[in-house]
Each structure stands twice: as structure tokens, then as C-alpha cells.
Design an enzyme around this catalytic site. Structure first.
Site, short mmCIF file in Angstrom:
data_model
loop_
_atom_site.label_atom_id
_atom_site.label_comp_id
_atom_site.label_asym_id
_atom_site.label_seq_id
_atom_site.Cartn_x
_atom_site.Cartn_y
_atom_site.Cartn_z
N ASP A 58 49.91 1.32 26.50
CA ASP A 58 51.44 1.70 26.74
C ASP A 58 52.22 0.67 26.06
OD1 ASP A 58 53.35 3.22 27.90
OD2 ASP A 58 52.44 3.09 30.08
N ASP A 108 56.14 11.84 29.73
CA ASP A 108 55.94 11.62 31.16
C ASP A 108 56.21 13.03 31.71
OD1 ASP A 108 54.62 9.20 30.98
OD2 ASP A 108 56.46 8.25 31.97
C1 DGJ Z 1 54.36 5.24 31.18
C2 DGJ Z 1 53.43 6.23 30.91
O1 DGJ Z 1 54.07 7.21 29.91
C3 DGJ Z 1 52.81 6.60 32.26
O2 DGJ Z 1 51.90 7.67 31.86
C4 DGJ Z 1 52.19 5.63 33.00
O3 DGJ Z 1 51.15 5.08 32.28
C5 DGJ Z 1 53.30 4.68 33.18
N1 DGJ Z 1 53.79 4.25 31.99
C6 DGJ Z 1 52.54 3.59 33.85
O4 DGJ Z 1 53.46 2.29 33.93
#
Ligand code: DGJ
Length: 722
Positions: A469, A539
Site C-alpha cells: 500500500d 476503496d
Molecule cells: C488503503 C487501501 O486501499 C485499503 O484497502 C486498506 O488496505 C487501507 N489502506 C489500510 O490502511
């Protein structure tokens, strides 16, 4: 040593001594062909390199008998007669701000049955300043990959590179329609199309470590009218770079369009040492005479052959815990979720954010612990190996979330090394998602980030999946490591160091499957994707939002790379959430332990259907976009197997309304196909009656579509029965 910077011997041989080298006297035109796309260049009497054509390989390109106008230079350099937007701008060691590039030689190499590479060497007649233009042609997919290397052997210091585009081809049409893939957090890759007018239009990113918050570094250009799926001339291009980028579309009074693509020159001047080579990222170009559908399929074909890690390797159906738990979990809850995962047939459990940090820096929320990669003894006292073993007992794999590039100020790491962050001196550091970015140009940070990965994976061989990430972007591009005169190197050097780190990860852990993520789909480009199997597009997992997001990314990235998870976001019908996830790399991210037995059954049916019929089409099929959600209340698309024997069709109502007929595409007209609606929750009658129709009927007459209400969806399987 930086992958993009190789020190060369101090004496230069600019006419390469290859068997395929073509000396100046023998060739005035250079033609490069990638299936249907042809680039024709010419060396003028003034020795400059001009572009004669870029487009349809079947069209004859007239060779002029005199030197073209300066506007036709292939790689215009600033300061000696070029008055349009330059692709190259350098200040030489004596302070001269002009550059002139003359042809020296070129060579063509056959790298494989599919790939040829041409390198055209240019130099400034007044300076020991050299540019090599690389054009790599992939015949099978019709992809042309273009980049440059710049170097010098000038006495007296460093040459300053202000502009160093990856490519700047000229297009010629009456009209140009530009589609960008715009967006923001939770609205990634949204299509935005406009007709270009005279003057310059710039699409860019200034975010430094992830290309997109606003748009991805990819675009399409249609000639004469807005892009259509099945007809018309369309170019599609994508820059292989995760940092700040600039795509400039400069149309002159003559309606020639120069498209300059590359690293964003803003604040990125590079002080190039004598003997060092600067390599630009590559830009990919493909062309279609049959609309943008074919352009997308060409991108997918190329990506599967050359750009996506283990393109043919099955991606596990995973259960992720982020939406279900955020950082709030313990061993018991996780192991309970493993049981649920196994019950519904999932193949891997992906433990997201929140598994590390201790004491006052326990990662219980996004304000704490980032940078402290020791396992949380409070939440997971028996460690990662225990979890991996428990997963393995249930015959599922185990994966882990990492964000090696970042740090929370509330962490031990930050207390130890406040100087490691990217920020501007004499300014208050600005936080993004309560965190700072570690300065990857600093060797200790490079070592640290490798240790984060290696210390997590090496002692835990049971970890077979990583989600990488990157939850913020750069707002203060300053390095406390780089010297004052090299501050502007930060973002270029960062991204090159990042690729070295990703490469090291991929090479050292070849069996670990990896998902690229950046606070949703903030880092989706073919620079980073070569080290990953898939990416997290957003997300936003509300199926209503996801339809358009996946639709957008699908223009360049194959479905096998687009992770699509069933969640309860938006609280839509579970069937719709499953139908949308079935069109990508299928996974689930919801509190299975709180799901009803009926919901669990529906999910299990979804997994089964995916594994037993749909997965192969998502992985290896060809995408046909049938009805656009940008034009109608319906989104319809399909994947068809390469042998045209099988297909899957997805229909999603994004609004109330009806598109009465949906015409298929990509089928064999003479074959007969059985059409069957699948993924019907218990007790639901099919809306599409089973039918047998020829490919011609399906493509010309189409299927009647009974769906009318927002949130209705259907998945149809097509099977050849001849
Ligand atoms: C952003 C990601 O897009 C989410 O899926 C998740 O992993 C969060 N970060 C975790 O902090």
C-alpha cells in the site's frame, strides 16, 4: 547503483559497432512497424531527425524530396530554432541553454520472434551531448514502446536537464478527441472525453510517489469523432511511471498534434554528471482502426505477454479483512474468519493493516505505529507463523498488508529518525492520512524498507501474498539527504529506488503473489505493475461505483490484474456485489462471521461459479465493452475466450431505465452458442431464458434485455455447442 543510471566509459562511441548498425550515408528514412502501427522518420539534409508518419501501417507515407519544416522534428530540443513545446531542454556546462540534435546512426535488433528494437543515436554538433531514441516494437500486440537515454561528455561540470520527454510523436487528423481517466479517491479512472482545440492541453500529476490522485498516466485519442468501441481510428498510450507525469497535447494552426509524454518537468531538473546516463521511463503506444475496444485488447495482450507478473498464474480467491475489521481484531476473530473463508471456498486470507506496532504505538488506528513493523503482541501474541499455520490447517493461504514507504509521527521509527522523512526545511511537515513518506533516496531508508519486507517474509514462509500500500502523496518535495543542488532529483530518484525495491521483492520472493495498492487505485501504471500480479483499483467497493471504476481501468489493464472484492459497501443487493466482483480478480472483504447463512451460501456459490467457469475467461479472455454506463442506464461487457468457444456477459443497471437489446461482440458468427443465466440466488427465476443462438444472431440481432431497475444485474455464460 540506480537501475536507470549507468556510468559509461569516458570515451564515447556514438556510432554503435553492431552488425546491424546503419551508417549515416546509407539511410535517410527509418521505418518501424509494430503490427498495424508504423512510425516513419527521416533524416533531413540538415541532419536533423524528422517524423513523416505515425499511424496506420497500411498507409503509404510519402517521402519528401526536401527537408521538412522544423515543426516536424521528432524530438524537438529547446533553444536553436524550435519555437514549439520542446521535448528536450538542457543547459550545457558552459551555460548555453540551447540544444540541437543531429542524426548519427541507427541500428535495428531482433530481440525475439515478436520484438524488434531500433536505437537511433543523436548528438549535438556543438557539444558532446547525446540522445539515444529507443523504439521497441511488439508485433503480436501492435505495441510500440518508446524511451530515450541522455548522456554527455562535456568538460566543466554537469549538464542540467530541464525537460526529458519519453516521446513526442506528431499525429495528423482533422479532429482529435482526448479521453483521460480522471478521478480522485473512491472515484478512480473516470472517463472524461473532450475535443481538443488549438493550443496546449496538459494532463499531469505532481504527486511524486504515486501517479494518480486525479488521473492515471494513460489516455486515448480518437480521430475525427468521439471514440467509439468498434470503429474509428484510436490511439491509446500509457506512461510506465509511478511518479509525477506530464502528458501535453499541443495542436498547431495546421492541426498537427504533438503529444509530449514523460516525467513532469516541474521541479525535476536533473544535474547530469559527465559520463552518466539518464534513462527516461518508456511510453507505450498502440493504435486501432476499429475503435477503442481493439486498442484495449491490444494493451491487454501486450500486458499479459510482457508486463504483468506471472500473467498466466491463477490468482487466489481471497478473503480480505479490511472492510470487516479495520485495525480492530485479535487472533480469535481472525481464525474465526479463516473458518468462514474455508467454508465458502476462498483460497487465501489476506490480513490487512493493523497487525503491527506495540505499546503507545500500537496500530489500532491510522494515527499510530506505521514504521514499527514488529507484530502486535497484544492482538497477535503467537505471531504471523501461528496465523499462517492455522490458515494452512484449513487449507487456505495467508497473506499480509505492508506499507514500507511510510511512517506515522507516532512511532518508534519516527522518534529515532525524524530526518528520514520527505519534507521541506524550515517548513512545518504536512501530514497526509496522519503519516509521512520515508525518503527513499537515502541509502539507510532503502535498507530499512528492504528489511521491512524481508524480515516479514523470510521468517514466515507461510506468507504467500503481499498487499503493498501507499496511502499518501508528496506535498513538500524536499530531501534531508540530497545535497542542496540536487533537491530537484528527489522524485525521479525516489521512483527509481522504488522500482529497485519492488524488483528485489519480486526476485527474492518469486512465489509470493502481490497486489499493488495506493489508498485505493493511486498507483496504477505499467512502471510498477511489472512487479505485481494485480492492483487494488479503489476503496470504493460499492458495486455501483465499482462498475465505472473497473470499466475505466479495463481500458488499459487486463481483468486478471483488476482486484474486485464483494463487500457490503453501499448495502446493495448481494447478488449485484457478487456480479460486479465476478468481472475481475474475484475476492471478498466482509464480516463473514456476521453474515447470514443465506449470504454465506450466496458467496460460496459465487466462489464456485468463479472457479468453475468464469475465472479462465477473466484471466485469459478478451474484453468486449458492449453498452457504456456513460451513455445509458446499463453497463454491459463480456469476456470471450481466444478460441471463441466460451464467453461470459455482465449486465449491470446503474440507473432505472432499459436498453432493450444488447449486441454481443467477438464471437464466431457461424458457431452456435448456448446462453444461460448464472448466479441466481435460490428461488430467483432467470430473467434470461436459456437459448441457443448463432454468433451472428447474438452479434447482429442481439439479446433482448429485460432489466429495468437500478441495481439489477445479470451474468450470462455463453458456450459453443458445435
Ligand atoms: C488503503 C487501501 O486501499 C485499503 O484497502 C486498506 O488496505 C487501507 N489502506 C489500510 O490502511
Amino acid at each position: 547503483m540506480n537501475r536507470f543510471f549507468t556510468l559509461l566509459a569516458s570515451t564515447f562511441v556514438f556510432a554503435t559497432a553492431s552488425a546491424h548498425s546503419v551508417p549515416e550515408s546509407q539511410s535517410r528514412t527509418i521505418e518501424m512497424v509494430a503490427d498495424n502501427l508504423k512510425l516513419t522518420l527521416m533524416v533531413g539534409d540538415d541532419n536533423r531527425l524528422y517524423q513523416l508518419g505515425f499511424g496506420d501501417a497500411d498507409k503509404t507515407v510519402a517521402i519528401p524530396d526536401k527537408t521538412p519544416a522544423r515543426e516536424m522534428e521528432f524530438l524537438p530540443a529547446y533553444g536553436n530554432g524550435v519555437i514549439t513545446e520542446p521535448a528536450i531542454q538542457a543547459t550545457h556546462t558552459d551555460g548555453n541553454t540551447s540544444t540541437d540534435l543531429h542524426y548519427v546512426s541507427h541500428k535495428c535488433d531482433t530481440l525475439s520472434n515478436d520484438v524488434t528494437q531500433t536505437v537511433i543515436s543523436l548528438r549535438d554538433p556543438a557539444y558532446n551531448f547525446f540522445v539515444d531514441v529507443y523504439v521497441k516494437c511488439y508485433a503480436g500486440s501492435g505495441m510500440m514502446e518508446i524511451w530515450n537515454t541522455l548522456r554527455h561528455d562535456e568538460r566543466g561540470g554537469k549538464v542540467v536537464l530541464y525537460r526529458y520527454a519519453s516521446a513526442s510523436p506528431l499525429l495528423k487528423s482533422k479532429e482529435y478527441w482526448l479521453t483521460q481517466f480522471n478521478g480522485k479517491y473512491k472515484r478512480e479512472a473516470t472517463l472524461e472525453e473532450e475535443r481538443l482545440g488549438e493550443g496546449i492541453k496538459i494532463l499531469d500529476s505532481k504527486l511524486g510517489v504515486r501517479a494518480s490522485q486525479y488521473r492515471i498516466p494513460s489516455f486515448m485519442l480518437a480521430f475525427d469523432h468521439a471514440a467509439r468501441e468498434r470503429e474509428g481510428e484510436v490511439f491509446a498510450a500509457s506512461l510506465r511511471w509511478s511518479g509525477s507525469f506530464q502528458l501535453a497535447f499541443d495542436m498547431d494552426w495546421n492541426k498537427s498534434l504533438r503529444v509530449i509524454t514523460g516525467i513532469n518537468p516541474l521541479g525535476s531538473q536533473y544535474y547530469l554528471e559527465r559520463g552518466a546516463t539518464f534513462t527516461t521511463p518508456a511510453v507505450l503506444w498502440t493504435y486501432s482502426r476499429n475503435g477503442k475496444g481493439e486498442a484495449s485488447r491490444r494493451f491487454h495482450r501486450w500486458a499479459n505477454d510482457y508486463a504483468v507478473r506471472d500473467a498466466a498464474k491463477a490468482r487466489p480467491v481471497l478473503l480480505n479483512n479490511w472492510e470487516a475489521t479495520h485495525c480492530d481484531f485479535d487472533e480469535e476473530r481472525l481464525v474465526g474468519l479463516f473458518d468462514g473463508a474455508r467454508e465458502i471456498g476462498a483460497e487465501l486470507f489476506l490480513l490487512d493493516d493493523g497487525w503491527f506496532g506495540n505499546g503507545e504505538f500500537s496500530r489500532d488506528d491510522d494515527k499510530h505505529g506505521l514504521g514499527d513493523w514488529e507484530i502486535s503482541t497484544k492482538k497477535l501474541p503467537r505471531g504471523l507463523s501461528y496465523l499462517a499455520k492455522e490458515a494452512s490447517k484449513r487449507k487456505i493461504g495467508f497473506g499480509i498488508w505492508l506499507e514500507p514507504e511510510m511512517v506515522n509521527p507516532n512511532s518508534e521509527l519516527y522518534n529515532r529518525h525524524p530526518e528520514w522523512i520527505i519534507t521541506q526545511q524550515k517548513r512545518e511537515p504536512i501530514l497526509g492520512r496522519h503519516q509521512e513518506i520515508l525518503d527513499l533516496t537515502r541509502p539507510e531508508v532503502q535498507h530499512f524498507e528492504w528489511q521491512v519486507i524481508d524480515n516479514t517474509l523470510r521468517p514466515n514462509p507461510g506468507v504467500s501474498y503481499v498487499k503493498w500500500d501507499c496511502n499518501r502523496y508528496v506535498t513538500q518535495p524536499g530531501s534531508q539527504y540530497l545535497p542542496a543542488h540536487e533537491q530537484s532529483h528527489l522524485l525521479v530518484d525516489y521512483n527509481n529506488a522504488l522500482y529497485r525495491l519492488m524488483d528485489r521483492f519480486a526476485k527474492n520472493y518469486p512465489d509470493v503473489t502481490a497486489m499493488l495498492c495506493a489508498g485505493g487505485g493511486g498507483r496504477v501504471d505499467y512502471g510498477a505493475l511489472q512487479y505485481f500480479h494485480s492492483f487494488w483499483p479503489s476503496d470504493n467497493t460499492d458495486p455501483l461505483g465499482r462498475i465505472k471504476i473497473q470499466w475505466g481501468f479495463g481500458h488499459f489493464f487486463p481483468a486478471s490484474t483488476i482486484a474486485a472484492h464483494v463487500t457490503r459497501m453501499g448495502k446493495r443487493h448481494l447478488k449485484m456485489a457478487i456480479d460486479v466482483a465476478l468481472s475481475g480478480t474475484f475476492g471478498i472483504d466482509l464480516a463473514l462471521d456476521k453474515a447470514t447463512p443465506e449470504e454465506r451460501r450466496q458467496l460460496a456459490d459465487g466462489v464456485k461459479l468463479y472457479k468453475n467457469g468464469i475465472c479462465d475467461l477473466v484471466m485469459y479472455g478478451e474484453l468486449y465493452r458492449l453498452v457504456s454506463p456513460y451513455e445509458t442506464p446499463l453497463a454491459a461487457m463480456s469476456y470471450v475466450s481466444k478460441d471463441k468457444k466460451k464467453g461470459v456477459v455482465y449486465l449491470y443497471q446503474t440507473e432505472d431505465g432499459n436498453v432493450p437489446v444488447v449486441k454481443m461482440d467477438g464471437l464466431n458468427p457461424d458457431s452456435r452458442y448456448k446462453v444461460k443465466e448464472v448466479n441466481l440466488p435460490a428461488g430467483t427465476a432467470p430473467r434470461f431464458a436459456d437459448a441457443t443462438l448463432t454468433g451472428k444472431e447474438l452479434m447482429e440481432k442481439g439479446l433482448s434485455n429485460p432489466l429495468t431497475a437500478q441495481f439489477d444485474s445479470a451474468v450470462l455464460q455463453l458456450e459453443n455447442i458445435d
